[in-house]
Structure formats: structure tokens, C-alpha cells
Design a protein around this motif. Sequence first.
Motif, PDB file in Angstrom:
ATOM      1  N   ARG A   1      73.972  52.425  64.312  1.00 15.91           N
ATOM      2  CA  ARG A   1      74.080  51.578  65.497  1.00 15.91           C
ATOM      3  C   ARG A   1      73.536  52.355  66.684  1.00 15.91           C
ATOM      4  NH1 ARG A   1      78.360  48.019  65.488  1.00 15.91           N
ATOM      5  NH2 ARG A   1      78.250  48.341  63.245  1.00 15.91           N
ATOM      6  N   THR A   2      72.901  51.682  67.611  1.00 15.37           N
ATOM      7  CA  THR A   2      72.376  52.376  68.782  1.00 15.37           C
ATOM      8  C   THR A   2      73.502  52.623  69.801  1.00 15.37           C
ATOM      9  OG1 THR A   2      71.850  50.425  70.122  1.00 15.37           O
ATOM     10  CG2 THR A   2      70.216  51.101  68.474  1.00 15.37           C
ATOM     11  N   VAL A   3      73.245  53.532  70.728  1.00 19.26           N
ATOM     12  CA  VAL A   3      74.205  53.796  71.792  1.00 19.26           C
ATOM     13  C   VAL A   3      74.491  52.520  72.578  1.00 19.26           C
ATOM     14  CG1 VAL A   3      74.438  54.911  74.046  1.00 19.26           C
ATOM     15  CG2 VAL A   3      73.763  56.262  72.058  1.00 19.26           C
ATOM     16  N   GLU A   4      73.460  51.710  72.818  1.00 18.83           N
ATOM     17  CA  GLU A   4      73.656  50.471  73.573  1.00 18.83           C
ATOM     18  C   GLU A   4      74.547  49.485  72.832  1.00 18.83           C
ATOM     19  OE1 GLU A   4      70.416  48.707  76.112  1.00 18.83           O
ATOM     20  OE2 GLU A   4      69.201  49.954  74.782  1.00 18.83           O
ATOM     21  N   GLN A   5      74.408  49.450  71.522  1.00 16.15           N
ATOM     22  CA  GLN A   5      75.160  48.470  70.731  1.00 16.15           C
ATOM     23  C   GLN A   5      76.598  48.886  70.474  1.00 16.15           C
ATOM     24  OE1 GLN A   5      72.636  48.598  67.351  1.00 16.15           O
ATOM     25  NE2 GLN A   5      71.355  46.868  67.968  1.00 16.15           N
TER      26      GLN A   5
ATOM     27  N   ASP B   1      67.945  41.069  68.221  1.00 13.15           N
ATOM     28  CA  ASP B   1      68.187  42.157  69.152  1.00 13.15           C
ATOM     29  C   ASP B   1      66.872  42.885  69.392  1.00 13.15           C
ATOM     30  OD1 ASP B   1      68.859  45.271  69.445  1.00 13.15           O
ATOM     31  OD2 ASP B   1      70.564  44.149  70.251  1.00 13.15           O
ATOM     32  N   VAL B   2      66.749  43.519  70.550  1.00 16.00           N
ATOM     33  CA  VAL B   2      65.520  44.227  70.872  1.00 16.00           C
ATOM     34  C   VAL B   2      65.255  45.352  69.874  1.00 16.00           C
ATOM     35  CG1 VAL B   2      66.653  45.849  72.447  1.00 16.00           C
ATOM     36  CG2 VAL B   2      64.241  45.304  72.775  1.00 16.00           C
ATOM     37  N   TYR B   3      66.305  45.850  69.227  1.00 15.43           N
ATOM     38  CA  TYR B   3      66.149  46.952  68.275  1.00 15.43           C
ATOM     39  C   TYR B   3      65.937  46.487  66.833  1.00 15.43           C
ATOM     40  CZ  TYR B   3      67.697  50.017  72.055  1.00 15.43           C
ATOM     41  OH  TYR B   3      67.807  50.700  73.244  1.00 15.43           O
ATOM     42  N   GLU B   4      65.901  45.190  66.607  1.00 18.58           N
ATOM     43  CA  GLU B   4      65.732  44.709  65.232  1.00 18.58           C
ATOM     44  C   GLU B   4      64.429  45.199  64.606  1.00 18.58           C
ATOM     45  OE1 GLU B   4      65.934  40.621  62.540  1.00 18.58           O
ATOM     46  OE2 GLU B   4      65.881  40.486  64.725  1.00 18.58           O
ATOM     47  N   PRO B   5      63.291  45.226  65.324  1.00 20.88           N
ATOM     48  CA  PRO B   5      62.064  45.776  64.714  1.00 20.88           C
ATOM     49  C   PRO B   5      62.215  47.245  64.317  1.00 20.88           C
ATOM     50  CG  PRO B   5      61.536  44.493  66.675  1.00 20.88           C
ATOM     51  CD  PRO B   5      63.019  44.666  66.668  1.00 20.88           C
ATOM     52  N   VAL B   6      62.998  47.996  65.095  1.00 23.60           N
ATOM     53  CA  VAL B   6      63.228  49.399  64.752  1.00 23.60           C
ATOM     54  C   VAL B   6      64.019  49.485  63.450  1.00 23.60           C
ATOM     55  CG1 VAL B   6      64.132  51.606  65.550  1.00 23.60           C
ATOM     56  CG2 VAL B   6      63.278  49.942  67.217  1.00 23.60           C
ATOM     57  N   LEU B   7      65.040  48.644  63.327  1.00 25.57           N
ATOM     58  CA  LEU B   7      65.840  48.637  62.105  1.00 25.57           C
ATOM     59  C   LEU B   7      64.981  48.306  60.892  1.00 25.57           C
ATOM     60  CD1 LEU B   7      68.573  48.709  60.602  1.00 25.57           C
ATOM     61  CD2 LEU B   7      68.772  46.259  61.095  1.00 25.57           C
ATOM     62  N   GLN B   8      64.148  47.294  61.018  1.00 24.39           N
ATOM     63  CA  GLN B   8      63.312  46.895  59.885  1.00 24.39           C
ATOM     64  C   GLN B   8      62.333  48.009  59.510  1.00 24.39           C
ATOM     65  OE1 GLN B   8      64.082  44.304  58.130  1.00 24.39           O
ATOM     66  NE2 GLN B   8      65.671  43.815  59.629  1.00 24.39           N
ATOM     67  N   ALA B   9      61.774  48.676  60.509  1.00 17.15           N
ATOM     68  CA  ALA B   9      60.867  49.801  60.230  1.00 17.15           C
ATOM     69  C   ALA B   9      61.618  50.936  59.554  1.00 17.15           C
ATOM     70  CB  ALA B   9      60.224  50.288  61.530  1.00 17.15           C
ATOM     71  N   TYR B  10      62.845  51.180  60.014  1.00 17.19           N
ATOM     72  CA  TYR B  10      63.673  52.261  59.447  1.00 17.19           C
ATOM     73  C   TYR B  10      64.016  51.978  57.991  1.00 17.19           C
ATOM     74  CZ  TYR B  10      67.786  55.240  58.759  1.00 17.19           C
ATOM     75  OH  TYR B  10      68.688  56.141  58.268  1.00 17.19           O
ATOM     76  N   LEU B  11      64.489  50.772  57.734  1.00 16.54           N
ATOM     77  CA  LEU B  11      64.865  50.424  56.362  1.00 16.54           C
ATOM     78  C   LEU B  11      63.642  50.408  55.448  1.00 16.54           C
ATOM     79  CD1 LEU B  11      67.461  47.564  57.024  1.00 16.54           C
ATOM     80  CD2 LEU B  11      67.912  49.966  56.470  1.00 16.54           C
ATOM     81  N   GLY B  12      62.518  49.924  55.973  1.00 23.97           N
ATOM     82  CA  GLY B  12      61.294  49.896  55.179  1.00 23.97           C
ATOM     83  C   GLY B  12      60.793  51.283  54.836  1.00 23.97           C
ATOM     84  N   SER B  13      60.904  52.220  55.791  1.00 23.02           N
ATOM     85  CA  SER B  13      60.437  53.582  55.538  1.00 23.02           C
ATOM     86  C   SER B  13      61.300  54.280  54.501  1.00 23.02           C
ATOM     87  CB  SER B  13      60.433  54.397  56.839  1.00 23.02           C
ATOM     88  OG  SER B  13      61.758  54.628  57.292  1.00 23.02           O
ATOM     89  N   ARG B  14      62.595  53.980  54.498  1.00 19.02           N
ATOM     90  CA  ARG B  14      63.487  54.584  53.510  1.00 19.02           C
ATOM     91  C   ARG B  14      63.144  54.099  52.099  1.00 19.02           C
ATOM     92  NH1 ARG B  14      68.012  57.308  55.089  1.00 19.02           N
ATOM     93  NH2 ARG B  14      69.073  56.762  53.155  1.00 19.02           N
ATOM     94  N   GLU B  15      62.758  52.838  51.988  1.00 20.20           N
ATOM     95  CA  GLU B  15      62.395  52.304  50.675  1.00 20.20           C
ATOM     96  C   GLU B  15      61.131  52.957  50.130  1.00 20.20           C
ATOM     97  OE1 GLU B  15      62.069  48.126  51.217  1.00 20.20           O
ATOM     98  OE2 GLU B  15      64.244  47.794  51.422  1.00 20.20           O
ATOM     99  N   LYS B  16      60.276  53.431  51.033  1.00 19.31           N
ATOM    100  CA  LYS B  16      59.010  54.038  50.606  1.00 19.31           C
ATOM    101  C   LYS B  16      59.120  55.543  50.387  1.00 19.31           C
ATOM    102  CE  LYS B  16      56.391  50.561  53.208  1.00 19.31           C
ATOM    103  NZ  LYS B  16      55.509  50.310  54.373  1.00 19.31           N
ATOM    104  N   GLN B  17      60.282  56.111  50.684  1.00 17.21           N
ATOM    105  CA  GLN B  17      60.461  57.548  50.511  1.00 17.21           C
ATOM    106  C   GLN B  17      60.473  57.897  49.019  1.00 17.21           C
ATOM    107  OE1 GLN B  17      60.613  60.045  52.630  1.00 17.21           O
ATOM    108  NE2 GLN B  17      60.645  58.921  54.557  1.00 17.21           N
ATOM    109  N   PRO B  18      60.087  59.112  48.668  1.00 20.64           N
ATOM    110  CA  PRO B  18      60.128  59.530  47.263  1.00 20.64           C
ATOM    111  C   PRO B  18      61.547  59.486  46.715  1.00 20.64           C
ATOM    112  CG  PRO B  18      59.828  61.422  48.702  1.00 20.64           C
ATOM    113  CD  PRO B  18      59.642  60.195  49.553  1.00 20.64           C
ATOM    114  N   ALA B  19      61.653  59.412  45.406  1.00 24.89           N
ATOM    115  CA  ALA B  19      62.958  59.282  44.757  1.00 24.89           C
ATOM    116  C   ALA B  19      63.901  60.410  45.146  1.00 24.89           C
ATOM    117  CB  ALA B  19      62.776  59.250  43.246  1.00 24.89           C
ATOM    118  N   GLY B  20      63.363  61.584  45.458  1.00 22.67           N
ATOM    119  CA  GLY B  20      64.194  62.745  45.758  1.00 22.67           C
ATOM    120  C   GLY B  20      64.996  62.641  47.031  1.00 22.67           C
ATOM    121  N   ILE B  21      64.785  61.607  47.833  1.00 21.66           N
ATOM    122  CA  ILE B  21      65.539  61.488  49.076  1.00 21.66           C
ATOM    123  C   ILE B  21      67.025  61.281  48.797  1.00 21.66           C
ATOM    124  CG2 ILE B  21      65.198  58.987  49.306  1.00 21.66           C
ATOM    125  CD1 ILE B  21      65.085  59.348  52.319  1.00 21.66           C
ATOM    126  N   SER B  22      67.349  60.667  47.671  1.00 22.17           N
ATOM    127  CA  SER B  22      68.743  60.385  47.344  1.00 22.17           C
ATOM    128  C   SER B  22      69.149  61.070  46.050  1.00 22.17           C
ATOM    129  CB  SER B  22      68.976  58.876  47.214  1.00 22.17           C
ATOM    130  OG  SER B  22      68.791  58.227  48.453  1.00 22.17           O
TER     131      SER B  22
END
Length: 284
Positions: A93-97, A206-227
Motif C-alpha cells: 500500500r502506498t503512504v497516501e493510501q 486510483d492514480v497508483y493502479e498503473p503502478v500496481l499493474q506494472a509491479y505485479l506484471g514485473s514479478r510474473e516475468k521474474q525468473p523462477a529463483g525469485i521465490s
Amino acid sequence: MGKNVAVITGTSTGLGLSLSEALAKAGWKVYATMRNLDKAQGVQELMDTGLSIELLQLDVQSQSSIDTAIQRILEKEEAIDLFINNAGMGFLRTVEQATEEEYKNIFDINTFGVIRCIKSILPHMRDRQKGRIVAISSVGGLVGQPLNEIYCASKFALEGLYESLATYLTPFFGIEFMIVEPGGIVSEFANTVLSQINESGAFQQDVYEPVLQAYLGSREKQPAGISQTPEEIATIIVNQLAADELPLRMRTSDWSNNFCRFKTEADPTGLAQTHYVQETFLKR
């Protein structure tokens, strides 16, 4: 001589549960603690297999609950050799939220809860001149990440706490400290964070929704070793505990080491900095 005794907080699921099993299988007597004993099914199933595990109520948000649990253990055991501060809470969650109640709660669990536990166990370990206190932190305790600023802040504080304690409690009283810094953990912890987002609707329209989508999308593209699975991380921790000297910091995968490399390459274990602080302020 009896078994070495370990106490673990937050053992209802995930890493805490896996640590309880791994330590018990390695020959430890384990006290698996949690706030809500109604969630003890996993621990109970381990106990039913005959592993040396006892279940105990402990709420890291209550000093009296912590003190009572530790006193009960010490009445039954000669000593507590290992205390693992595992209980924690994620927060995306962001500081604003975030409301004031929400961010105070994150710090109360992730940071102040650890302080309460250390405050309670220290007199016993100090008198013995021996003991180990481990914290389950995160790469988020070293590296700030998008939308995780409050969670990361609580883990940064935890890192500073342990780094400071190690500078004097280890050389003067024989108490060792270790901070475990995994990347992602495949567990209910992550699922809880995502469910918090869905239930709160914080990012919807929310103004931060595009940031959330980019964040979640980048995690899905990370190599298997992230988790890693809780079982994998638990095994790594138990193996490290066999060492004569603990590192102050320990990442648990190649991914987590690489992610933090700009802050850790010069001193991967954190011991060089700790020894330098000791030489600077505590020359005897």
C-alpha cells in the motif's frame, strides 16, 4: 543432556511451520508459538507424527503474552538456546493510501513485536552468556521496493535493531544474532497481501493502479529463483545454524544475493561492518 530448545513465533503456516518441522527433525525441542491457537492444525499434525514439538500461545503484540510464554518454557526447560522472530505481516500500500492505524499495526508486528520478544528473552541468555536470536527479515529490509515502502521501512528498522544489538551483546555476553533475508516466499504470506489489496480496493480507479499493474506484471516475468518454498528456506536456515559462528546477515538464494548486491558485495555477511563498529566504540 537434553535437546537444544528453540522457540519460534508465527508458526501457524508458511516458514514458521516449516522451521518447526525442520528443527524438530534436526534434533531440537521446538516450541511452536502463535497468536491464535485456532490456527494450530499444521503444528498439531506435526506433533501427531511424534516430533518433539510443543504448541504455545504467544502474541507478539502483547508484552505480557510474550513474558508468560517464555516463563512457562523456562519452567520446563533448562534453557532456551534459540529464539526465532518469524511472526510478520506483509503490506502492499502506498503512504497516501495507508491509514495511520494500518501503518502503526505493521510496525507493531514487524518491528515492535521483535523488540518485545528480544526484551523478554535477553535476561535469560545474558545470564547464560549464550544464545542465538534469529530474525526472518527480507530483501525488503535492505532494498526499498515500489508500493512496499511501509513494509520495507518496518524491515529496515529490524535490520538496524539487529545490527546494533550484535555490536555489543555478542562480544560481551555471547549472544549471537542473525537476520535472514529471503526474496519471495511461496506461502500464505503473499496470498494474504494480495487479498488485502482486493478487499480494500485501495488501488481500484486510483492514480497508483498503473503502478500496481506494472509491479505485479514485473514479478510474473521474474525468473523462477525469485521465490522459494518455506521448506527450502527452512532447510537453509537449519543448515546455517550448525555453524560455529553465525553471519549477521544471510540471503537464502542466488536471486536474493544478486538483488541486494549493490549493498552487500563489500560485506556479504555483515560481520566486517559489525567488527569495525566494535573496534571503533568498544575497544577494551
